[in-house]
Write a protein that holds these residues in place. Structure first.
Motif, short mmCIF file in Angstrom:
data_model
loop_
_atom_site.label_atom_id
_atom_site.label_comp_id
_atom_site.label_asym_id
_atom_site.label_seq_id
_atom_site.Cartn_x
_atom_site.Cartn_y
_atom_site.Cartn_z
N ARG A 61 1.52 -0.80 0.09
CA ARG A 61 -0.26 -0.12 0.13
C ARG A 61 0.79 1.45 -0.06
N LEU A 62 1.77 1.23 0.55
CA LEU A 62 3.05 2.71 0.57
C LEU A 62 3.58 2.77 -0.59
N LEU A 63 3.71 1.74 -1.68
CA LEU A 63 4.42 1.57 -2.82
C LEU A 63 3.55 1.62 -2.94
N GLY A 64 1.99 1.42 -3.55
CA GLY A 64 1.53 2.03 -4.61
C GLY A 64 0.80 3.44 -4.38
N LEU A 65 0.57 3.96 -3.24
CA LEU A 65 0.35 5.42 -2.73
C LEU A 65 1.83 7.01 -3.26
N ILE A 66 3.22 5.98 -2.56
CA ILE A 66 4.57 6.52 -3.56
C ILE A 66 3.83 6.73 -4.82
N LEU A 67 4.01 5.58 -5.53
CA LEU A 67 4.96 5.70 -6.73
C LEU A 67 3.09 5.98 -7.85
N LEU A 68 1.94 6.13 -6.95
CA LEU A 68 0.73 6.79 -7.54
C LEU A 68 1.71 7.87 -7.67
N GLY A 69 2.29 8.94 -6.38
CA GLY A 69 1.90 10.20 -6.42
C GLY A 69 2.88 10.87 -7.53
N ASN A 70 4.38 10.38 -7.00
CA ASN A 70 5.08 10.05 -8.29
C ASN A 70 5.38 10.62 -9.42
#
Length: 419
Positions: A61-70
């Protein structure tokens, strides 16, 4: 877009690049956080550490959020760069804007922040955890949808994200961590920890005094020789036997018998008899050579004993082990330096042939095999299938060594040459 001043477009582009750097750096920082230091900070009540730990419990979930924003800010930055390029140079500015933006993103939004995050992860990870915690709640439906698809793809390859949440260490990895604590822990204390970690695999055979080195009392010897031996013995407990160590009749605690010897200012042979010695014997115990160290320590404590004889599967005496030997086998020499393993400034080691492989591994942090022979002498003889001559050089399990001295029956001293 044509009505927006270029100054505003450049300002927005710069802000997007900063956000891209934040997403890239915080991703590396959170993923490279030392999990054990993080756990320590959580126990101390560190608020940022608590938030970071909660985020890392579900890294998907954390990586999904970060990559979504990035990805969002990078794509938006690319679009703005294209618009700026077209307004400045027309169609020819598109390629130039793409090239410049790629270089800027690579340096300022990827390499620099990720390098900083790898070197100092807590600087970025802890502040980022305060940002990502509310963002994850806001964008949870989108993140959940992305993770659902991504985790579904991973399941095709037999990987479940929920099964890889906990970071664990096996024994060898833990030993490697302890072995690398040179700057924060003295060698002798490091060796104690390594001995404790390796306790489960060690047996009494690894640390026993070999049969040929057992010092005992032959009750068949003349009485004056026995008395002389009692007075000069460096040990407080001695096995008493008839002619051979295989015929042990008990252990003698010197304190009880020497009290009788020194009760008078002068004593003669008649002050003590062999019967006095046999009357003060402690019933011997016999310990299988494969008994683990931790179990034998428990056995000594339960039985209120401190010494026993080690026997093989045929019942033949192979050595002697005491509580002091067991403790020394675990923690090593605490008060003195290792007398049988000497390290020189060039990185070489001078090793006594009777040193156990387990002890040498602990001192040098090598990985010589401990399944077969228990001493360096035994390992070399098994390897060569003969007792080598003085000056013989060989490579034993990737270690270059030279035979320094030997006797008729064994290798007495070996020099391990620098790698």
């Amino acid at each position: 877009m044509n009505d927006i001043p270029l100054s505003i477009l450049f300002s927005v582009l710069a802000a997007l690049l900063v956000l891209s750097a934040f997403f890239s750096g915080s991703e590396t920082a959170l993923m490279t956080l030392n999990r054990y230091r993080l756990q320590h900070l959580v126990k101390q009540g560190h608020k940022s550490a608590k938030k970071a730990q909660r985020l890392l419990k579900r890294p998907d979930r954390l990586l999904g959020l970060i990559l979504l924003g990035n990805n969002f800010v990078n794509i938006l930055a690319s679009s703005l760069a294209t618009i700026i390029g077209m307004r400045l140079m027309g169609d020819e500015g598109i390629a130039l804007a793409a090239g410049i933006l790629t270089l800027v993103v690579l340096i300022f939004s990827e390499v620099a922040p990720k390098t900083l995050a790898a070197l100092r992860p807590e600087i970025l990870a802890f502040p980022a955890s305060w940002v990502y915690t509310p963002l994850l709640k806001i964008f949870y439906p989108i993140v959940c949808f992305v993770n659902l698809i991504a985790n579904g793809l991973l399941r095709i390859f037999g990987i479940k994200a929920s099964e890889h949440n906990h970071v664990t260490l096996n024994k060898d990895e833990l030993k490697s961590i302890v072995a690398e604590t040179d700057s924060i822990m003295p060698d002798r204390y490091k060796n104690i920890l390594l001995g404790i970690i390796d306790l489960e695999n060690a047996t009494v055979e690894d640390i026993m005094t070999p049969r040929n080195e057992i010092i005992g009392i032959n009750i068949e010897d003349p009485l004056d020789e026995i008395i002389s031996q009692l007075k000069s013995s460096p040990h407080t407990r001695l096995p008493v036997y008839k002619e051979s160590i295989d015929r042990v009749i008990g252990f003698l605690h010197l304190r009880t018998i020497l009290t009788q010897l020194f009760n008078t200012e002068s004593f003669t042979k008649q002050d003590i008899t062999k019967q006095d010695i046999t009357n003060n014997l402690i019933t011997p115990i016999f310990i299988p050579e494969t008994t683990p160290l931790h179990k034998q320590i428990q056995s000594f404590n339960v039985d209120k004993l401190r010494i026993g004889l080690v026997v093989d599967e045929y019942g033949d005496v192979q050595g002697l082990v005491s509580m002091d030997d067991l403790l020394q086998g675990i923690v090593g020499e605490i008060m003195t330096e290792e007398a049988d393993v000497r390290k020189y400034s060039d990185g070489s080691y001078l090793v006594d042939g009777s040193v156990t492989i387990r002890e040498l591994n602990r001192i040098t942090h090598w990985n010589l095999p401990t399944e077969g022979p228990k001493t360096i002498n035994g390992l070399i003889i098994e390897f060569l299938e003969t007792i080598p001559q003085i000056g013989t050089n060989l490579i034993l399990h990737d270690h270059h060594l030279e035979i320094i001295s030997r006797n008729k029956h064994a290798i007495t001293q070996v020099k391990f040459l620098p790698d």
